[in-house]
Design an enzyme around this catalytic site. Structure first.
Site, PDB file in Angstrom:
ATOM      1  N   LYS A 224      -2.418 -30.139  25.304  1.00 49.06           N
ATOM      2  CA  LYS A 224      -1.795 -30.669  24.085  1.00 49.06           C
ATOM      3  C   LYS A 224      -1.014 -31.933  24.424  1.00 49.06           C
ATOM      4  CE  LYS A 224       2.352 -27.767  24.422  1.00 49.06           C
ATOM      5  NZ  LYS A 224       3.312 -28.861  24.661  1.00 49.06           N
TER       6      LYS A 224
ATOM      7  N   LYS B 260       5.961 -25.234  27.127  1.00 54.16           N
ATOM      8  CA  LYS B 260       5.809 -26.535  27.779  1.00 54.16           C
ATOM      9  C   LYS B 260       6.470 -27.625  26.942  1.00 54.16           C
ATOM     10  CE  LYS B 260       3.341 -24.950  31.204  1.00 54.16           C
ATOM     11  NZ  LYS B 260       3.922 -23.619  31.183  1.00 54.16           N
ATOM     12  N   ASP B 261       6.786 -28.750  27.606  1.00 50.58           N
ATOM     13  CA  ASP B 261       7.460 -29.869  26.950  1.00 50.58           C
ATOM     14  C   ASP B 261       6.667 -30.375  25.751  1.00 50.58           C
ATOM     15  OD1 ASP B 261       8.037 -29.912  29.977  1.00 50.58           O
ATOM     16  OD2 ASP B 261       9.671 -31.115  29.161  1.00 50.58           O
ATOM     17  N   LYS B 262       7.398 -30.959  24.796  1.00 49.70           N
ATOM     18  CA  LYS B 262       6.735 -31.592  23.657  1.00 49.70           C
ATOM     19  C   LYS B 262       6.291 -33.008  24.014  1.00 49.70           C
ATOM     20  CE  LYS B 262       7.314 -33.261  18.937  1.00 49.70           C
ATOM     21  NZ  LYS B 262       8.175 -33.380  17.745  1.00 49.70           N
TER      22      LYS B 262
END
Length: 702
Positions: free
Chosen positions: A309, A338-340
């Site tokens: 993503k 997880k990080d954006k």
């Protein structure tokens, strides 16, 4: 630790353990500058393509078993004396799967044929199970209860009851229980040491006040049948308030078994706004009743895949995938968030979706900056923490010295990298854990949930930012009016979480009970995320207090875990309390010290830090908190977290602009001070934050 006036953490108040000067730069200039790749439990990067031959999908793999032995029951028009069958074809029924494409005549024929069959089966069963006298007594008891209800006579306390005698055979008893409830759904049966006792079904009478008798009887037949993948639909109803009352009743009485939703009726229009309430069994409820203990997982369909993503939150990505696949967010499991603002790769498992079905949406989700690969069948879901760690590939741009620092920049950078490699960094939870830059942070919502302030937690979640866009305008409208339906019309479609919450609030109301129901529109992993955010904030503050109070020295009363490879969920039995003698002998080092992450099953340090924990909980009104929120089915046992962690497999490259071509060129460690960016690669253990490691390296907020 200092806090912002709105209760959020000031990240710049956290400590450092290295004494280098550091440097400045920009991270996450674009998602491609921050790549996160999950490392699975075998130590492999999940971005690596798996050997397709290892995961060959069986062509004969069966779907989940639907082998529930009870017959499909659509009986709707059974009067208590079994006389009048007129009008049965007009009544809604329950069916397997989706029958929305059937014509009215097809539906009527299918309902009536099964109705007739099931009536005969129930009557025949009762006659075969009971002697003639008991069978007659049961019929008379049923008629007496029905007459009392028809005459509006209130049932006395204790409720009238009829014993059908002792049935020693367990299977025979089970069949009798079901046969009575199918023939007389306004009655219930209870067991008492082999004796079967019949009583009035008060909940059926309550439902009869809201819907027709035929619908109420049909619903209780559906409820007893527990037919897998079946649905029950009430008659279309144009009255929204009346539908809401039915939703409230069904969810209050049977919410742990079934879920309800309104759908437009066949003749729905602006002038005829009728909608019909459809009921289906919750997945867990069906599973408990449809499969022997421990067998469900083996029969369910689980598909594992790697999710890539870009610039999306994990929850947001799951919401989008759920919509495309026609499942709910709680059908997805993962090892960690997880990080954006990054490109991330992580393992996921989705339930009730075949590999072929998942492959079919690949092109659609690419438009949403997502990709799925390594798709294969597996036997179970993932658990949080089921990973070894994460690999990071990061570019720090616009490198420069700290203010008032005139030293060689390259030397400052190399010094910082070596120090953190050798001495580590304080293992804080990163600012993204709390909603960096947001007015209301996730830990504030978690605190409200721990205090059972459900309405407050909802309003905190829907608090707008100071940004003039459709999302925040919708949130402003909700806080001003508490009009969930109106807010839904304003909330953009892509805000999956907010819309799910608002749909529940519209159905159940903005009350304490309604807000509890609304929180269940989120999967368990998301509900508990907010509790964990609060625990993380307290841990960060405790770590800063511990370092300020004692520095790098390990002191009496500290908690240590000598196993550096133990994950954060190691039990209290692995934790050791440092003695006075061990302090004097310098037996342990700082990297072995752990602090508890709040929960009901953790041990606290027996020194000033332990007292600080108790004061912090009292400050937040949690001095008596048991870290369980029964209303939301949340239990937080707690865990332990090392104060200091080290990055592994660290490598770096300095990138300089070429004066002649203006293009960047990679140089070695002796480059001059014209460096413009730093490329870093390293691995961290699970639940460690790269931004926190970079913060220690650069000596400043990220």
């Amino acid at each position: 630790m200092a806090e912002d006036t709105d209760g959020g953490i000031r990240f710049n108040s956290l400590c450092f353990i290295n004494d280098h000067v550091g440097f400045q730069g920009s991270i996450k200039t674009s998602p491609s500058d921050f790549i996160v790749i999950e490392i699975d439990e075998q130590g492999q990067l999940v971005s690596k393509a798996t050997d397709g031959s290892l995961y060959e999908i069986s062509k004969i793999q069966s779907e989940p078993s639907n082998s529930v032995k009870k017959p499909k029951l659509n009986i709707q028009n059974v009067s208590l004396e079994h006389k009048n069958s007129e009008g049965a074809a007009d009544l809604p029924g329950c069916s397997d799967g989706d029958r929305s494409h059937q014509s009215d005549s097809e539906k009527e024929n299918s309902v009536n044929s099964v109705t007739s069959k099931c009536e005969e089966e129930s009557v025949d069963l009762l006659r075969s199970l009971l002697d003639e006298k008991t069978h007659t007594s049961l019929g008379q008891f049923a008629c007496d209860i029905k007459r009392m209800w028809n005459s509006q006579t209130e049932l006395t306390e204790p409720s009238p009851e009829l014993s059908l005698g002792k049935i020693l055979d367990k299977n025979r008893r089970a069949v009798l229980h079901s046969a009575v409830r199918q023939a007389f759904p306004f009655l219930i049966t209870v067991g008492n040491q082999g004796e079967v006792v019949v009583k009035p079904n008060r909940e059926c009478k309550e439902l009869c006040r809201l819907v027709s008798e035929e619908e109420a009887l049909g619903f209780f037949k559906y409820l007893d049948a527990k037919k897998e993948n079946s649905k029950f639909t009430f008659k279309p109803d144009p009255n929204k308030d009346h539908r809401k009352a039915v939703h409230h009743f069904l969810n209050k009485k049977f919410g742990n078994l079934v879920e309800t939703k309104s759908f437009p009726g066949q003749h729905h229009s602006a002038g005829n706004p009728d909608s019909a309430i459809t009921v289906r069994f919750r997945e867990k409820a069906r599973g408990k009743r449809s499969h022997p203990e421990g067998c469900e997982r083996g029969k369910a369909v689980y598909t594992a895949f790697t999710l890539q993503k870009e610039n999306l939150e994990t929850f947001e990505a799951i919401g989008l995938l759920a919509v495309k696949l026609g499942v709910i967010p709680s059908d997805f499991s993962y090892a960690g968030l997880k990080d954006k603002r990054a490109i991330t790769y992580q393992s996921m498992v989705v339930k009730k979706v075949t590999p072929e079905r998942l492959k079919s949406i690949k092109e659609e989700i690419e438009k949403k900056r997502m990709n799925v690969f390594n798709i294969r069948s597996v036997g179970d879901c993932l658990r949080l923490g089921q990973l070894k760690g994460n690999h990071f590939e990061i570019i720090i741009r616009h490198l420069r010295n700290q203010l008032n620092d005139s030293a060689n920049l390259t030397e400052r950078i190399l010094e910082a990298i070596e120090n953190v490699k050798n001495k580590g960094f304080v293992n804080y939870y990163g600012p993204q854990r709390f909603g960096k830059g947001q007015k209301i942070q996730t830990d504030q919502i978690g605190l409200a949930l721990l205090k059972n302030e459900m309405v407050k937690a909802i309003k905190l979640f829907l608090t707008p930012e100071d940004v003039d866009d459709p999302v925040n305008k919708a949130k402003q409208y909700f806080l001003r009016t508490e009009d969930a339906k109106g807010t839904l019309s304003l909330m953009p479609e892509f805000r999956v979480r907010e819309r799910a919450l608002l749909e529940s609030l519209h159905r159940f109301g903005v009350t304490e009970e309604g807000c509890v129901r609304a929180w269940f529109s989120f999967p368990h992993s998301m509900r508990i995320f907010y509790i964990h955010a609060y625990s993380s904030r307290i841990w960060n503050e405790a770590a800063s207090y511990r370092l300020a109070a004692y520095g790098p020295k390990v002191v009496e009363g500290d908690l240590i875990c000598s196993d550096e490879d133990a994950d954060k969920h190691f039990p209290s039995s692995k934790v050791h309390l440092v003695t006075k003698e061990e302090e004097s002998a310098h037996t342990y080092a700082l990297h072995q010290v752990v602090l508890p992450v709040l929960g009901y099953n953790v041990q606290y340090p027996e020194n000033q830090v332990g007292r600080w924990y108790q004061e912090a909980l009292s400050r937040d009104g949690l001095q008596a908190c048991r870290f369980r929120v029964p209303a939301l089915k949340l239990n937080v046992p707690g865990c332990y977290r090392h104060i200091v962690k080290h990055p592994r497999n660290v490598s770096h490259r300095l990138v300089h602009p070429d004066p002649a071509t203006e293009e960047a060129r990679v140089e070695g460690p002796h480059s001059d001070d014209t460096a413009s960016s730093l490329s870093l690669s390293f691995d961290l253990d699970a639940s460690c934050y790269a931004t926190v490691c970079l913060r220690e390296m650069m000596k400043g907020d990220i």
